[in-house]
Design a protein around this motif. Sequence first.
Motif, short mmCIF file in Angstrom:
data_model
loop_
_atom_site.label_atom_id
_atom_site.label_comp_id
_atom_site.label_asym_id
_atom_site.label_seq_id
_atom_site.Cartn_x
_atom_site.Cartn_y
_atom_site.Cartn_z
N GLY A 59 6.71 101.12 -40.60
CA GLY A 59 5.71 102.11 -40.23
C GLY A 59 5.31 102.09 -38.76
N LYS A 60 5.91 101.21 -37.97
CA LYS A 60 5.58 101.10 -36.55
C LYS A 60 6.70 101.69 -35.70
CE LYS A 60 4.74 97.82 -32.87
NZ LYS A 60 5.17 96.53 -32.37
N GLN A 61 6.33 102.61 -34.80
CA GLN A 61 7.29 103.22 -33.88
C GLN A 61 7.68 102.21 -32.80
OE1 GLN A 61 8.61 106.55 -33.70
NE2 GLN A 61 9.88 105.61 -32.13
N ILE A 62 8.97 101.95 -32.66
CA ILE A 62 9.47 101.09 -31.60
C ILE A 62 9.74 102.00 -30.39
CG2 ILE A 62 11.28 99.49 -30.88
CD1 ILE A 62 9.45 98.51 -33.24
N PRO A 63 9.10 101.73 -29.27
CA PRO A 63 9.30 102.58 -28.10
C PRO A 63 10.75 102.56 -27.62
CG PRO A 63 7.37 101.19 -27.82
CD PRO A 63 8.10 100.68 -29.03
N TYR A 64 11.20 103.72 -27.18
CA TYR A 64 12.57 103.83 -26.67
C TYR A 64 12.55 104.65 -25.39
CZ TYR A 64 12.35 108.31 -29.13
OH TYR A 64 11.96 109.55 -29.58
N HIS A 65 13.59 104.45 -24.59
CA HIS A 65 13.71 105.09 -23.29
C HIS A 65 15.14 105.60 -23.11
CE1 HIS A 65 9.89 103.13 -22.20
NE2 HIS A 65 10.39 102.12 -22.88
N MET A 66 15.31 106.54 -22.21
CA MET A 66 16.61 107.10 -21.84
C MET A 66 17.23 107.96 -22.93
SD MET A 66 16.73 105.71 -18.80
CE MET A 66 18.37 106.00 -18.23
N ILE A 67 16.40 108.50 -23.80
CA ILE A 67 16.84 109.42 -24.84
C ILE A 67 16.08 110.73 -24.62
CG2 ILE A 67 16.81 109.92 -27.33
CD1 ILE A 67 17.13 106.92 -27.81
N ASP A 68 16.79 111.86 -24.70
CA ASP A 68 16.18 113.18 -24.49
C ASP A 68 15.54 113.31 -23.11
OD1 ASP A 68 16.93 114.14 -26.97
OD2 ASP A 68 15.02 113.65 -27.93
N ILE A 69 16.26 112.91 -22.08
CA ILE A 69 15.69 112.96 -20.73
C ILE A 69 16.25 114.07 -19.85
CG2 ILE A 69 15.05 110.53 -20.73
CD1 ILE A 69 17.54 109.99 -19.00
N THR A 70 17.28 114.76 -20.34
CA THR A 70 17.85 115.85 -19.55
C THR A 70 18.37 116.93 -20.49
OG1 THR A 70 19.30 116.36 -17.67
CG2 THR A 70 20.20 114.90 -19.37
N THR A 71 18.78 118.06 -19.91
CA THR A 71 19.33 119.16 -20.71
C THR A 71 20.80 119.36 -20.35
OG1 THR A 71 18.58 120.76 -19.06
CG2 THR A 71 17.11 120.31 -20.93
N LEU A 72 21.50 120.04 -21.24
CA LEU A 72 22.94 120.24 -21.05
C LEU A 72 23.28 121.10 -19.84
CD1 LEU A 72 23.94 120.73 -24.77
CD2 LEU A 72 24.67 118.87 -23.28
N ASP A 73 22.30 121.89 -19.35
CA ASP A 73 22.60 122.75 -18.21
C ASP A 73 22.44 122.04 -16.86
OD1 ASP A 73 19.84 122.58 -18.52
OD2 ASP A 73 19.48 124.59 -17.71
N LYS A 74 22.09 120.76 -16.89
CA LYS A 74 21.91 119.99 -15.65
C LYS A 74 22.99 118.94 -15.50
CE LYS A 74 16.97 120.63 -15.49
NZ LYS A 74 15.68 120.04 -15.82
N GLU A 75 23.35 118.68 -14.26
CA GLU A 75 24.30 117.60 -13.97
C GLU A 75 23.61 116.27 -14.23
OE1 GLU A 75 27.67 115.59 -12.71
OE2 GLU A 75 27.49 117.77 -12.84
N TYR A 76 24.25 115.41 -15.01
CA TYR A 76 23.72 114.07 -15.27
C TYR A 76 24.91 113.14 -15.32
CZ TYR A 76 20.79 110.34 -17.01
OH TYR A 76 20.10 109.16 -17.13
N ASN A 77 24.87 112.09 -14.53
CA ASN A 77 26.01 111.19 -14.44
C ASN A 77 25.56 109.74 -14.33
OD1 ASN A 77 25.33 110.73 -11.67
ND2 ASN A 77 26.36 112.64 -11.14
N VAL A 78 26.51 108.85 -14.10
CA VAL A 78 26.21 107.42 -14.06
C VAL A 78 25.21 107.08 -12.95
CG1 VAL A 78 28.18 106.74 -12.64
CG2 VAL A 78 27.20 105.11 -14.27
N PHE A 79 25.24 107.79 -11.83
CA PHE A 79 24.26 107.56 -10.77
C PHE A 79 22.85 107.82 -11.28
CE2 PHE A 79 21.43 109.32 -7.56
CZ PHE A 79 21.38 108.28 -6.65
N HIS A 80 22.65 108.97 -11.92
CA HIS A 80 21.33 109.32 -12.44
C HIS A 80 20.88 108.30 -13.49
CE1 HIS A 80 22.88 113.34 -11.10
NE2 HIS A 80 21.80 113.17 -10.35
N TYR A 81 21.81 107.92 -14.36
CA TYR A 81 21.48 106.94 -15.39
C TYR A 81 21.04 105.62 -14.76
CZ TYR A 81 21.67 103.64 -19.16
OH TYR A 81 21.31 102.66 -20.04
N GLN A 82 21.81 105.14 -13.81
CA GLN A 82 21.51 103.87 -13.18
C GLN A 82 20.13 103.88 -12.52
OE1 GLN A 82 23.41 102.83 -9.44
NE2 GLN A 82 24.07 100.87 -10.31
N GLN A 83 19.82 104.94 -11.80
CA GLN A 83 18.52 105.03 -11.13
C GLN A 83 17.38 105.02 -12.13
OE1 GLN A 83 18.28 104.82 -7.69
NE2 GLN A 83 20.43 104.36 -8.10
#
Length: 122
Positions: A59-83
């Motif tokens: 019943g406890k939400q475990i916080p998560y990150h780096m999910i649902d942070i961009t949209t398909l119409d935007k460029e997203y690559n390893v540089f953006h991920y790393q930063q």
Amino acid sequence: MSEYNCVVVLGPTAVGKTAIGVQIASYFGGEIISADSRQTYKGLDIGSGKDLKDYVVDGKQIPYHMIDITTLDKEYNVFHYQQEFYRVFDDLISRGVLPVIVGGTGLYLDAIIRNYDLIDVP
């Protein structure tokens, strides 16, 4: 560069990485940092195996990150991920929270572990 503790759960698709990572995070009071190149995209839930209900333990939400942070119409690559990863990782460390990195995108993991020297290219 300073060294910090974290847990990395990596492996191929559909072997239970998320379930294991969430249990580890729950037990140690950690938070998940996704290392999945597809789960970064909003709306790409089924094709990426983004089962957000898996981030709830007893019943406890475990916080998560780096999910649902961009949209398909935007460029997203390893540089953006790393930063973004370094920003999230530093925040967790500053709060005394164990980062639990979960995913199977090898290039993303290698870029953070080996600290690739990347530049933003327009």
